[in-house]
Design a protein around this motif. Structure first.
Motif: not given
Length: 291
Positions: A123-152
Protein backbone atom coordinates in the motif's frame (compact mmCIF):
# COMPACT_ATOMS: atom_id res chain seq x y z
CA UNK A 1 19.73 15.79 -6.48
CA UNK A 2 18.09 12.47 -7.27
CA UNK A 3 16.82 11.83 -10.75
CA UNK A 4 13.45 10.25 -11.22
CA UNK A 5 13.42 7.61 -13.90
CA UNK A 6 10.12 7.56 -15.75
CA UNK A 7 9.40 3.92 -16.39
CA UNK A 8 5.87 4.00 -17.64
CA UNK A 9 2.63 5.74 -18.36
CA UNK A 10 -0.77 4.12 -18.41
CA UNK A 11 -4.39 5.06 -18.79
CA UNK A 12 -7.26 3.63 -16.80
CA UNK A 13 -8.41 0.04 -17.27
CA UNK A 14 -11.95 -1.24 -16.98
CA UNK A 15 -13.37 -2.94 -13.93
CA UNK A 16 -16.47 -4.75 -12.76
CA UNK A 17 -16.72 -5.67 -9.03
CA UNK A 18 -14.08 -7.96 -7.30
CA UNK A 19 -11.16 -7.86 -4.75
CA UNK A 20 -8.16 -9.37 -2.77
CA UNK A 21 -4.50 -8.82 -1.58
CA UNK A 22 -1.04 -10.16 -0.65
CA UNK A 23 2.58 -10.63 -1.64
CA UNK A 24 4.56 -13.76 -2.33
CA UNK A 25 7.27 -15.44 -4.23
CA UNK A 26 5.10 -18.51 -4.21
CA UNK A 27 4.38 -17.06 -0.85
CA UNK A 28 6.00 -13.64 -0.62
CA UNK A 29 4.79 -11.19 2.00
CA UNK A 30 2.10 -8.63 1.30
CA UNK A 31 -0.65 -6.80 3.03
CA UNK A 32 -2.86 -5.06 0.54
CA UNK A 33 -6.18 -5.46 -1.14
CA UNK A 34 -8.06 -3.91 -3.96
CA UNK A 35 -10.72 -4.76 -6.48
CA UNK A 36 -10.55 -4.75 -10.24
CA UNK A 37 -10.57 -6.65 -13.47
CA UNK A 38 -9.13 -5.34 -16.66
CA UNK A 39 -7.89 -6.08 -20.10
CA UNK A 40 -4.39 -4.76 -20.57
CA UNK A 41 -3.82 -2.18 -23.28
CA UNK A 42 -1.81 0.43 -21.43
CA UNK A 43 -4.96 2.36 -20.71
CA UNK A 44 -7.05 2.39 -17.60
CA UNK A 45 -10.76 2.27 -17.17
CA UNK A 46 -13.16 2.86 -14.36
CA UNK A 47 -15.11 -0.15 -13.20
CA UNK A 48 -18.79 -0.62 -13.09
CA UNK A 49 -19.90 -2.35 -9.96
CA UNK A 50 -21.88 -5.53 -9.94
CA UNK A 51 -23.25 -7.53 -7.10
CA UNK A 52 -22.52 -7.12 -3.42
CA UNK A 53 -19.81 -9.75 -3.33
CA UNK A 54 -17.37 -7.15 -4.62
CA UNK A 55 -16.11 -8.46 -7.92
CA UNK A 56 -14.45 -6.23 -10.50
CA UNK A 57 -14.91 -7.36 -14.07
CA UNK A 58 -13.91 -5.99 -17.43
CA UNK A 59 -15.92 -3.20 -19.01
CA UNK A 60 -15.32 -0.91 -21.96
CA UNK A 61 -12.17 1.19 -21.87
CA UNK A 62 -11.93 4.93 -21.35
CA UNK A 63 -9.20 7.43 -20.64
CA UNK A 64 -10.65 9.11 -17.56
CA UNK A 65 -7.45 8.69 -15.56
CA UNK A 66 -3.77 8.23 -16.22
CA UNK A 67 -0.78 7.29 -14.11
CA UNK A 68 2.94 7.87 -14.40
CA UNK A 69 5.15 5.40 -12.54
CA UNK A 70 8.70 6.54 -11.79
CA UNK A 71 11.59 5.60 -9.53
CA UNK A 72 13.91 8.01 -7.72
CA UNK A 73 17.00 6.24 -9.09
CA UNK A 74 18.25 6.15 -12.66
CA UNK A 75 17.79 2.39 -12.84
CA UNK A 76 16.02 -0.24 -10.80
CA UNK A 77 18.21 -3.13 -9.66
CA UNK A 78 17.31 -6.45 -8.08
CA UNK A 79 17.66 -6.69 -4.29
CA UNK A 80 18.15 -2.93 -3.93
CA UNK A 81 15.60 -0.63 -2.30
CA UNK A 82 13.95 1.82 -4.67
CA UNK A 83 11.33 4.50 -4.10
CA UNK A 84 8.39 4.12 -6.47
CA UNK A 85 6.31 7.22 -7.22
CA UNK A 86 2.85 7.02 -8.79
CA UNK A 87 1.19 10.20 -10.06
CA UNK A 88 -2.54 10.00 -10.81
CA UNK A 89 -4.03 12.56 -13.21
CA UNK A 90 -7.36 12.99 -14.97
CA UNK A 91 -7.98 13.11 -18.72
CA UNK A 92 -6.99 16.81 -18.77
CA UNK A 93 -3.66 16.09 -17.08
CA UNK A 94 -4.70 17.62 -13.75
CA UNK A 95 -3.74 15.87 -10.52
CA UNK A 96 -6.49 13.79 -8.91
CA UNK A 97 -6.35 15.04 -5.33
CA UNK A 98 -9.08 13.10 -3.52
CA UNK A 99 -9.59 9.35 -3.18
CA UNK A 100 -12.04 7.07 -1.41
CA UNK A 101 -10.96 4.46 1.12
CA UNK A 102 -11.15 1.05 -0.53
CA UNK A 103 -10.92 -1.79 2.00
CA UNK A 104 -9.11 0.44 4.48
CA UNK A 105 -6.58 1.84 1.98
CA UNK A 106 -6.46 4.67 -0.56
CA UNK A 107 -4.37 2.62 -2.98
CA UNK A 108 -3.52 -1.05 -3.37
CA UNK A 109 -0.45 -1.94 -5.41
CA UNK A 110 -0.12 -5.46 -6.84
CA UNK A 111 3.28 -6.41 -8.26
CA UNK A 112 3.94 -9.66 -10.14
CA UNK A 113 6.85 -11.10 -12.10
CA UNK A 114 6.28 -11.92 -15.76
CA UNK A 115 6.02 -15.66 -15.00
CA UNK A 116 3.67 -14.91 -12.04
CA UNK A 117 5.96 -16.78 -9.60
CA UNK A 118 6.43 -13.58 -7.57
CA UNK A 119 3.42 -11.75 -6.12
CA UNK A 120 3.27 -8.81 -3.74
CA UNK A 121 0.41 -6.67 -2.47
CA UNK A 122 1.44 -3.45 -0.74
CA UNK A 123 0.00 0.00 0.00
CA UNK A 124 1.71 3.19 -1.21
CA UNK A 125 1.55 6.30 0.97
CA UNK A 126 -0.56 9.28 -0.08
CA UNK A 127 1.75 12.27 -0.59
CA UNK A 128 -1.01 14.65 -1.70
CA UNK A 129 -1.73 16.20 -5.10
CA UNK A 130 -2.42 12.79 -6.60
CA UNK A 131 0.99 11.32 -5.82
CA UNK A 132 1.67 8.10 -3.93
CA UNK A 133 5.04 6.60 -3.03
CA UNK A 134 6.48 3.49 -1.45
CA UNK A 135 9.89 1.92 -0.95
CA UNK A 136 10.25 -1.53 -2.50
CA UNK A 137 12.69 -4.05 -3.90
CA UNK A 138 12.56 -6.82 -6.49
CA UNK A 139 14.02 -10.30 -5.85
CA UNK A 140 15.47 -10.85 -9.34
CA UNK A 141 16.17 -9.08 -12.57
CA UNK A 142 13.58 -9.24 -15.34
CA UNK A 143 10.13 -7.85 -16.09
CA UNK A 144 7.47 -7.12 -13.48
CA UNK A 145 3.99 -5.72 -13.81
CA UNK A 146 2.60 -3.21 -11.31
CA UNK A 147 -1.17 -2.66 -10.87
CA UNK A 148 -2.30 0.48 -9.00
CA UNK A 149 -5.86 -0.05 -7.70
CA UNK A 150 -7.78 2.95 -6.33
CA UNK A 151 -11.12 4.78 -6.21
CA UNK A 152 -11.17 8.51 -7.10
CA UNK A 153 -13.47 10.67 -4.97
CA UNK A 154 -17.07 10.15 -6.16
CA UNK A 155 -15.70 7.82 -8.82
CA UNK A 156 -15.48 4.07 -9.38
CA UNK A 157 -12.77 1.44 -8.94
CA UNK A 158 -9.91 2.13 -11.33
CA UNK A 159 -6.80 0.11 -12.14
CA UNK A 160 -3.70 1.48 -13.88
CA UNK A 161 -0.79 -0.79 -14.74
CA UNK A 162 2.52 -1.04 -16.53
CA UNK A 163 5.54 -3.28 -16.96
CA UNK A 164 8.80 -2.46 -15.14
CA UNK A 165 12.26 -3.60 -16.24
CA UNK A 166 14.55 -4.56 -13.35
CA UNK A 167 18.31 -4.95 -13.82
CA UNK A 168 20.18 -7.90 -12.36
CA UNK A 169 20.37 -11.66 -12.63
CA UNK A 170 17.12 -13.13 -13.85
CA UNK A 171 15.99 -16.56 -12.76
CA UNK A 172 14.68 -19.17 -15.14
CA UNK A 173 10.99 -18.56 -15.78
CA UNK A 174 8.54 -20.96 -14.17
CA UNK A 175 5.70 -22.26 -16.36
CA UNK A 176 2.20 -21.18 -15.38
CA UNK A 177 0.76 -24.69 -15.27
CA UNK A 178 -2.61 -25.77 -13.90
CA UNK A 179 -2.42 -27.61 -10.56
CA UNK A 180 -3.27 -31.30 -10.67
CA UNK A 181 -4.84 -30.97 -7.21
CA UNK A 182 -6.26 -27.81 -5.68
CA UNK A 183 -4.94 -28.44 -2.18
CA UNK A 184 -1.94 -26.59 -0.73
CA UNK A 185 -0.09 -26.60 2.59
CA UNK A 186 0.94 -23.12 3.79
CA UNK A 187 2.15 -22.14 7.29
CA UNK A 188 0.87 -25.30 9.02
CA UNK A 189 -2.47 -24.91 7.27
CA UNK A 190 -4.11 -26.97 4.56
CA UNK A 191 -6.14 -25.00 2.05
CA UNK A 192 -8.44 -26.63 -0.47
CA UNK A 193 -9.97 -24.65 -3.32
CA UNK A 194 -13.13 -25.67 -5.18
CA UNK A 195 -14.71 -23.90 -8.16
CA UNK A 196 -18.37 -24.24 -9.07
CA UNK A 197 -17.48 -23.88 -12.77
CA UNK A 198 -14.37 -23.71 -14.94
CA UNK A 199 -16.04 -22.06 -17.92
CA UNK A 200 -15.46 -18.50 -19.09
CA UNK A 201 -18.22 -15.90 -18.79
CA UNK A 202 -20.13 -17.88 -16.17
CA UNK A 203 -20.59 -16.83 -12.56
CA UNK A 204 -18.15 -18.89 -10.52
CA UNK A 205 -18.09 -19.50 -6.77
CA UNK A 206 -14.61 -19.99 -5.34
CA UNK A 207 -14.58 -21.74 -1.96
CA UNK A 208 -11.42 -21.86 0.16
CA UNK A 209 -11.64 -24.48 2.92
CA UNK A 210 -8.94 -23.77 5.52
CA UNK A 211 -7.89 -26.44 8.03
CA UNK A 212 -5.09 -27.24 10.44
CA UNK A 213 -2.55 -29.28 8.46
CA UNK A 214 -1.90 -31.67 11.36
CA UNK A 215 -5.33 -32.25 12.89
CA UNK A 216 -7.35 -31.61 9.70
CA UNK A 217 -9.80 -29.64 11.85
CA UNK A 218 -11.36 -26.64 10.16
CA UNK A 219 -10.01 -23.27 11.32
CA UNK A 220 -12.97 -21.26 12.60
CA UNK A 221 -11.21 -18.18 13.97
CA UNK A 222 -9.86 -16.49 10.86
CA UNK A 223 -9.33 -12.78 11.51
CA UNK A 224 -10.44 -9.75 9.52
CA UNK A 225 -7.85 -8.77 6.97
CA UNK A 226 -8.34 -5.29 5.53
CA UNK A 227 -11.97 -5.40 6.57
CA UNK A 228 -12.82 -8.88 5.29
CA UNK A 229 -12.26 -12.58 5.96
CA UNK A 230 -9.98 -12.71 2.93
CA UNK A 231 -9.15 -11.31 -0.47
CA UNK A 232 -8.44 -12.91 -3.84
CA UNK A 233 -6.41 -11.66 -6.81
CA UNK A 234 -6.63 -13.46 -10.15
CA UNK A 235 -4.43 -12.92 -13.20
CA UNK A 236 -4.45 -14.52 -16.62
CA UNK A 237 -1.22 -16.21 -17.72
CA UNK A 238 -0.23 -13.14 -19.77
CA UNK A 239 -1.19 -10.74 -16.94
CA UNK A 240 -3.69 -8.94 -19.15
CA UNK A 241 -6.83 -10.04 -17.33
CA UNK A 242 -6.83 -8.82 -13.71
CA UNK A 243 -9.50 -9.63 -11.13
CA UNK A 244 -9.55 -8.46 -7.54
CA UNK A 245 -12.26 -10.33 -5.63
CA UNK A 246 -13.88 -9.74 -2.22
CA UNK A 247 -15.69 -12.43 -0.21
CA UNK A 248 -19.42 -13.08 -0.35
CA UNK A 249 -19.62 -12.83 3.45
CA UNK A 250 -16.98 -10.40 4.66
CA UNK A 251 -17.47 -11.16 8.37
CA UNK A 252 -17.06 -14.93 7.99
CA UNK A 253 -14.46 -16.57 10.25
CA UNK A 254 -13.87 -19.90 8.46
CA UNK A 255 -13.25 -22.63 7.83
CA UNK A 256 -14.84 -21.77 4.49
CA UNK A 257 -14.42 -18.45 2.69
CA UNK A 258 -16.51 -17.94 -0.46
CA UNK A 259 -15.89 -15.57 -3.36
CA UNK A 260 -17.84 -14.99 -6.58
CA UNK A 261 -16.46 -13.85 -9.90
CA UNK A 262 -16.48 -14.54 -13.63
CA UNK A 263 -13.48 -15.34 -15.81
CA UNK A 264 -13.60 -13.03 -18.86
CA UNK A 265 -12.12 -15.50 -21.35
CA UNK A 266 -10.75 -19.02 -21.61
CA UNK A 267 -7.14 -19.72 -20.68
CA UNK A 268 -4.87 -20.36 -17.71
CA UNK A 269 -5.28 -18.21 -14.59
CA UNK A 270 -3.34 -17.88 -11.36
CA UNK A 271 -5.32 -17.29 -8.17
CA UNK A 272 -3.87 -15.90 -4.94
CA UNK A 273 -6.01 -16.13 -1.79
CA UNK A 274 -5.03 -14.07 1.25
CA UNK A 275 -6.17 -14.62 4.80
CA UNK A 276 -5.14 -13.77 8.35
CA UNK A 277 -4.89 -16.10 11.35
CA UNK A 278 -3.38 -15.39 14.76
CA UNK A 279 -2.05 -12.04 13.58
CA UNK A 280 -0.29 -13.40 10.49
CA UNK A 281 -1.30 -12.94 6.86
CA UNK A 282 -0.75 -15.96 4.63
CA UNK A 283 -1.02 -16.18 0.85
CA UNK A 284 -1.96 -19.34 -1.03
CA UNK A 285 -1.57 -19.65 -4.84
CA UNK A 286 -3.46 -21.91 -7.25
CA UNK A 287 -3.42 -22.25 -11.03
CA UNK A 288 -6.51 -23.34 -12.99
CA UNK A 289 -7.53 -23.83 -16.61
CA UNK A 290 -10.71 -22.10 -17.79
CA UNK A 291 -12.43 -23.41 -20.91
Amino acid sequence: MKKKTMLMLTGALAIGVLSACGGSKENAHSDGHGSTSHQEENSATPSAGHGDHGDHGTSEQSANYKASFSFSTESVKANENSELHIQITDSDGDAVKEFELNHEKLMHLIVVSKDLSYFNHIHPNDQGDGQFSIGMSFPNGGEYKAFADFVPKAGTNTTLSQWVKVEGNAKSPEPVKADAQLTKAIDDKEIELTLSSTKANEEVTLVFNISDAQTKEGIRDLEQYLGAVGHVVILSEDAEQYLHVHPVEEKATGPKAEFMTSFPKSGTYKIWGQFQHQGKVFTVPFVVNIS
